[in-house]
Design a protein around this motif. Structure first.
Motif, PDB file in Angstrom:
ATOM      1  N   PRO A   1       0.834  -1.212   0.000  1.00 34.57           N
ATOM      2  CA  PRO A   1       0.000   0.000   0.000  1.00 34.57           C
ATOM      3  C   PRO A   1       0.865   1.258   0.000  1.00 34.57           C
ATOM      4  N   GLN A   2       0.391   2.276  -0.668  1.00 34.99           N
ATOM      5  CA  GLN A   2       1.166   3.493  -0.806  1.00 34.99           C
ATOM      6  C   GLN A   2       1.427   4.138   0.557  1.00 34.99           C
ATOM      7  N   ARG A   3       2.644   4.626   0.729  1.00 36.73           N
ATOM      8  CA  ARG A   3       3.061   5.332   1.949  1.00 36.73           C
ATOM      9  C   ARG A   3       2.710   4.537   3.202  1.00 36.73           C
ATOM     10  N   ARG A   4       3.060   3.255   3.164  1.00 36.77           N
ATOM     11  CA  ARG A   4       2.678   2.359   4.254  1.00 36.77           C
ATOM     12  C   ARG A   4       3.351   2.748   5.569  1.00 36.77           C
ATOM     13  N   PHE A   5       4.614   3.136   5.530  1.00 36.95           N
ATOM     14  CA  PHE A   5       5.302   3.520   6.755  1.00 36.95           C
ATOM     15  C   PHE A   5       4.625   4.746   7.387  1.00 36.95           C
ATOM     16  N   SER A   6       4.233   5.693   6.560  1.00 34.58           N
ATOM     17  CA  SER A   6       3.540   6.874   7.059  1.00 34.58           C
ATOM     18  C   SER A   6       2.229   6.488   7.726  1.00 34.58           C
ATOM     19  N   THR A   7       1.529   5.514   7.152  1.00 38.30           N
ATOM     20  CA  THR A   7       0.281   5.037   7.736  1.00 38.30           C
ATOM     21  C   THR A   7       0.523   4.418   9.108  1.00 38.30           C
ATOM     22  N   LEU A   8       1.594   3.620   9.219  1.00 38.64           N
ATOM     23  CA  LEU A   8       1.904   2.999  10.503  1.00 38.64           C
ATOM     24  C   LEU A   8       2.269   4.046  11.550  1.00 38.64           C
ATOM     25  N   LEU A   9       3.022   5.068  11.145  1.00 41.15           N
ATOM     26  CA  LEU A   9       3.388   6.120  12.092  1.00 41.15           C
ATOM     27  C   LEU A   9       2.158   6.920  12.522  1.00 41.15           C
ATOM     28  N   THR A  10       1.222   7.149  11.583  1.00 41.86           N
ATOM     29  CA  THR A  10      -0.023   7.838  11.932  1.00 41.86           C
ATOM     30  C   THR A  10      -0.825   7.019  12.926  1.00 41.86           C
ATOM     31  N   GLN A  11      -0.890   5.704  12.702  1.00 40.83           N
ATOM     32  CA  GLN A  11      -1.597   4.839  13.637  1.00 40.83           C
ATOM     33  C   GLN A  11      -0.940   4.878  15.013  1.00 40.83           C
ATOM     34  N   SER A  12       0.393   4.920  15.043  1.00 37.08           N
ATOM     35  CA  SER A  12       1.107   5.014  16.313  1.00 37.08           C
ATOM     36  C   SER A  12       0.793   6.326  17.024  1.00 37.08           C
ATOM     37  N   ARG A  13       0.743   7.412  16.260  1.00 40.56           N
ATOM     38  CA  ARG A  13       0.432   8.719  16.854  1.00 40.56           C
ATOM     39  C   ARG A  13      -0.982   8.716  17.426  1.00 40.56           C
ATOM     40  N   LEU A  14      -1.937   8.146  16.667  1.00 43.81           N
ATOM     41  CA  LEU A  14      -3.315   8.099  17.149  1.00 43.81           C
ATOM     42  C   LEU A  14      -3.439   7.226  18.398  1.00 43.81           C
ATOM     43  N   TYR A  15      -2.680   6.136  18.427  1.00 45.07           N
ATOM     44  CA  TYR A  15      -2.699   5.261  19.597  1.00 45.07           C
ATOM     45  C   TYR A  15      -2.155   6.003  20.817  1.00 45.07           C
ATOM     46  N   GLN A  16      -1.041   6.711  20.640  1.00 43.26           N
ATOM     47  CA  GLN A  16      -0.463   7.463  21.757  1.00 43.26           C
ATOM     48  C   GLN A  16      -1.412   8.563  22.217  1.00 43.26           C
ATOM     49  N   ARG A  17      -2.062   9.212  21.260  1.00 39.52           N
ATOM     50  CA  ARG A  17      -3.025  10.252  21.630  1.00 39.52           C
ATOM     51  C   ARG A  17      -4.187   9.654  22.418  1.00 39.52           C
ATOM     52  N   HIS A  18      -4.617   8.472  21.996  1.00 38.38           N
ATOM     53  CA  HIS A  18      -5.707   7.796  22.700  1.00 38.38           C
ATOM     54  C   HIS A  18      -5.288   7.423  24.120  1.00 38.38           C
ATOM     55  N   ARG A  19      -4.038   7.031  24.283  1.00 36.29           N
ATOM     56  CA  ARG A  19      -3.532   6.639  25.602  1.00 36.29           C
ATOM     57  C   ARG A  19      -3.274   7.848  26.493  1.00 36.29           C
ATOM     58  N   CYS A  20      -3.133   9.023  25.887  1.00 33.85           N
ATOM     59  CA  CYS A  20      -2.869  10.243  26.654  1.00 33.85           C
ATOM     60  C   CYS A  20      -4.207  10.814  27.125  1.00 33.85           C
ATOM     61  N   LEU A  21      -4.572  10.540  28.376  1.00 31.11           N
ATOM     62  CA  LEU A  21      -5.891  10.920  28.869  1.00 31.11           C
ATOM     63  C   LEU A  21      -6.100  12.426  28.885  1.00 31.11           C
ATOM     64  N   TYR A  22      -5.017  13.198  29.033  1.00 34.48           N
ATOM     65  CA  TYR A  22      -5.134  14.647  29.109  1.00 34.48           C
ATOM     66  C   TYR A  22      -4.709  15.311  27.793  1.00 34.48           C
ATOM     67  N   HIS A  23      -4.793  14.572  26.700  1.00 40.41           N
ATOM     68  CA  HIS A  23      -4.324  15.131  25.425  1.00 40.41           C
ATOM     69  C   HIS A  23      -5.109  16.386  25.051  1.00 40.41           C
ATOM     70  N   ASN A  24      -4.371  17.470  24.860  1.00 37.80           N
ATOM     71  CA  ASN A  24      -5.010  18.725  24.465  1.00 37.80           C
ATOM     72  C   ASN A  24      -3.989  19.638  23.799  1.00 37.80           C
ATOM     73  N   SER A  25      -3.155  19.040  22.936  1.00 30.50           N
ATOM     74  CA  SER A  25      -2.139  19.808  22.220  1.00 30.50           C
ATOM     75  C   SER A  25      -2.286  19.568  20.730  1.00 30.50           C
ATOM     76  N   PRO A  26      -1.891  20.532  19.892  1.00 27.47           N
ATOM     77  CA  PRO A  26      -2.057  20.378  18.443  1.00 27.47           C
ATOM     78  C   PRO A  26      -1.177  19.273  17.893  1.00 27.47           C
ATOM     79  N   ALA A  27      -1.638  18.672  16.797  1.00 24.15           N
ATOM     80  CA  ALA A  27      -0.884  17.592  16.166  1.00 24.15           C
ATOM     81  C   ALA A  27       0.205  18.183  15.278  1.00 24.15           C
ATOM     82  N   ASP A  28       1.314  18.600  15.870  1.00 20.62           N
ATOM     83  CA  ASP A  28       2.428  19.124  15.086  1.00 20.62           C
ATOM     84  C   ASP A  28       3.727  18.543  15.628  1.00 20.62           C
TER      85      ASP A  28
END
Length: 628
Positions: free
Chosen positions: A205-232
């Motif tokens: 699949p195109q840009r597969r590594f980028s997809t995996l890193l995005t999934q990792s970021r979303l997982y970390q954001r989900h685990r961060c109960l107090y997440h309230n910072s911009p995605a940058d």
């Protein structure tokens, strides 16, 4: 030293394969490295070949063509077989006759999957011919390529495609087909769609590594109960796991607004986040100017207008999309106010009972009102009645429109009509009305009924998509910014999160107290990942939306219920709450040591802040201070 803009899987912008500056001529000089085993490090689940191929793909994607070729030579792993590159280039160049025969070579052997893939290619070919105004050729594709390959599920789509023959031109075609044309991204989208039928081990699949890193970021954001910072890049780094500082959560009262002379029942921020409107039992609404910049102690905070011309206590508030109009409700009346001058523009009297919901449409075309009289009314920007949904199935206690303007979600009580005089037998005595249920704004919500319901309407057609019976009173509803979730206050003592996409109850939030009053909750935070609610125990409760974890119980309000909360749409680290104690509190992250709490009350020297609009008056009804 420049190079062409990188394209997925290492192709150049013109679609031709790129190996980079003649490196292929001396690849034979690079010694292949032989490593023991087949897994990465000591992890038995990570295959080394898969990892290296993804690295090769990523290097090509970002333009490191020579480095990718070197890694291929050194590892002995090729990104993909020649026929995969050939297929991709045929699709990107629109060489449909050459691409289709390669499907079987790429592992698409299932008959149904092969038919679906051929249909997708034929559809792209058909649309491109129509766009080029080659109608005769497009008709042949429709007959010879699409009709024979269409399955039963695709018959309806085939009829839609046929109707596109009548488009007036390319622009009309792209609009009606929701398609961006041959020169847009449609061919790359076609590759993504075909990927579902081609084994990923053959065509990655195109840009597969980028997809995996995005999934990792979303997982970390989900685990961060107090997440309230911009995605940058400052809040997410590949070098460390993401975790927001819980001390940055808005848990401290930085401003107390004390002008109302009685209970405050509702608050709502303007869309630009600079003004806050409040509604009170004291028959006024106030428009406050709350500065977004500066420290709390120096921030501009002014009661710009006190809107006094309500004949009854004020229940609902809603800002127009451009923040130029504030709509308020007082019993059965709707009042429209000019937010620049504080003047009353219009008083609307279409409803026969208490107006319990006001919501401006996200497309800016007007607003809707809901009432205990079982009517939902659509108004234009000037307050002219456009449409009325009469005799809806519930006495509406609140309503909200999804931001995508597709659905209206209403909550309320079932309707038990009293017997008419004509239906009473001679000598029969009319039974007394059922007990009244308070709506927390001093207005009676009508007879108590076990038929409490959430109803989801198709906003365009008015048809009911979902009607769910619920036990307990339903007092408010809010919709998430992505239009997916509906947040419903549910007495006693629960808040329900409904998934409007899957039409199911996703989660319950508990801990707060609600048994007698209307309590209004909201979504909060930069991603809407907090759920915030008032409570009858004078506290504000905050949960993590996706896990249901109770994060904060914020104290500070005086006696009585915290009736409503509202998160600032611009400053994602600020929200407001209002209470029976007559105050409004602004909550922010803890202030530096020594910072003083800001209090505000109206100075007697500023009479110009008083709204001058006129409204009708009649004797207010008897109410019981919001208690059952």
């Amino acid at each position: 030293m420049g190079h062409s803009a990188p394209v997925s899987n290492g192709t150049t912008s013109n679609g031709s394969p790129s190996m980079g500056n003649g490196l292929a001529k001396h690849n034979s000089s690079i010694m292949r490295v032989s490593l023991p085993g087949t897994t990465l490090y000591d992890d038995p689940y990570l295959d080394r070949e898969e990892f290296v191929r993804l690295v090769i793909q990523s290097l090509r994607d970002v333009g490191y063509i020579e480095s990718a070729a070197t890694l291929e030579a050194e590892s002995g792993y090729s990104l993909e077989a020649p026929e995969v590159s050939e297929f991709r280039q045929h699709i990107l160049r629109g060489a449909w006759a050459n691409a289709e025969p390669l499907l079987v070579q790429l592992g698409v052997t299932d008959e149904d999957a092969l038919l679906d893939a051929r249909f997708l290619i034929g559809k792209q070919k058909y649309l491109e011919l129509l766009e080029a105004r080659k109608t005769t050729a497009a008709l042949q594709v429709l007959r010879n390529d699409l009709a024979p390959y269409s399955t039963m599920s695709e018959q309806e789509e085939l009829h839609v495609l046929s109707s596109l023959m009548m488009c007036s031109g390319p622009e009309d075609l792209r609009r009606r087909a929701s398609w961006d044309g041959a020169s847009g991204t449609s061919r790359r989208q076609l590759l993504d769609d075909l990927q579902h039928y081609i084994p990923s081990s053959i065509m990655i699949p195109q840009r597969r590594f980028s997809t995996l890193l995005t999934q990792s970021r979303l997982y970390q954001r989900h685990r961060c109960l107090y997440h309230n910072s911009p995605a940058d890049s400052t809040s997410f780094s590949l070098f460390s796991d993401h975790m927001c500082d819980m001390e940055a959560f808005p848990r401290i009262t930085t401003t107390i607004l004390e002008v109302h002379s009685d209970e405050v029942w509702n608050v709502a921020w303007s869309h630009d986040g600079t003004h806050l409107a409040s509604a009170s039992k004291d028959k006024t609404a106030i428009i406050w100017r709350i500065g977004l910049e500066g420290e709390p102690s120096s921030r501009d905070c002014i009661a710009e207008f006190i809107l006094r011309d309500h004949p009854y206590p004020v229940g609902c508030l809603a800002w127009s999309l451009d923040d130029s109009i504030l709509s308020t409700s007082a019993d059965h009346l709707i009042l429209l106010w000019n937010t620049k001058t504080g003047a009353l523009m219009k008083t609307l009297e279409s409803h026969a009972e208490t107006v319990s919901a006001l919501v401006w449409l996200p497309d800016g075309s007007g607003f809707m009102s809901g009432s205990l009289d079982r009517k939902i009314v659509l108004w234009d920007m000037e307050g002219e009645l456009r449409e009325s949904w009469n005799d809806v199935a519930i006495r509406v206690t609140d309503a909200a429109v999804t931001p995508d303007v597709k659905r209206l979600v209403a909550v309320g009580m079932g309707y038990n009509p009293p017997p008419t005089l004509g239906s009473l037998s001679q000598g029969q005595v009319r039974e007394p009305s059922p007990p009244l249920v308070s709506n927390g704004t001093g207005n009676s919500m009508g007879p108590r009924s076990s038929e409490n319901r959430m109803i989801v309407y198709d906003l365009k057609t008015g048809q009911v998509e979902l009607s769910i019976h619920m036990e307990g009173e339903l007092t408010s509803v809010k919709i998430s910014e992505d239009s997916r979730y509906a947040l419903i206050n549910h007495a006693p003592d629960e808040i329900h999160l409904w998934d409007l996409q899957e039409l199911r109850l996703a989660r319950k939030f508990t801990g707060q107290r609600q048994g007698h009053h209307v309590i209004r909750s909201c979504f909060g935070g930069i991603d809407g990942n907090f759920v915030v609610s008032g409570s009858e125990d004078r506290n504000v409760y905050v949960w993590h939306r996706d896990t249901g974890a109770l994060l904060e119980v914020l104290e500070g309000h005086g006696l009585g219920s915290v009736n409503s909360v509202a998160w600032n749409p611009r400053n994602k680290r600020m929200f407001a709450s209002c209470s029976d104690d007559g105050t409004i509190r602004v909550w922010e992250a803890p202030v530096p040591a020594g910072e003083l709490l800001r209090g505000f009350s109206i100075p007697e020297s500023e009479p110009e802040m008083i709204g001058k609009g006129k409204g009708k008056f009649k004797q207010p009804w008897a109410y019981n201070d919001g208690v059952l």
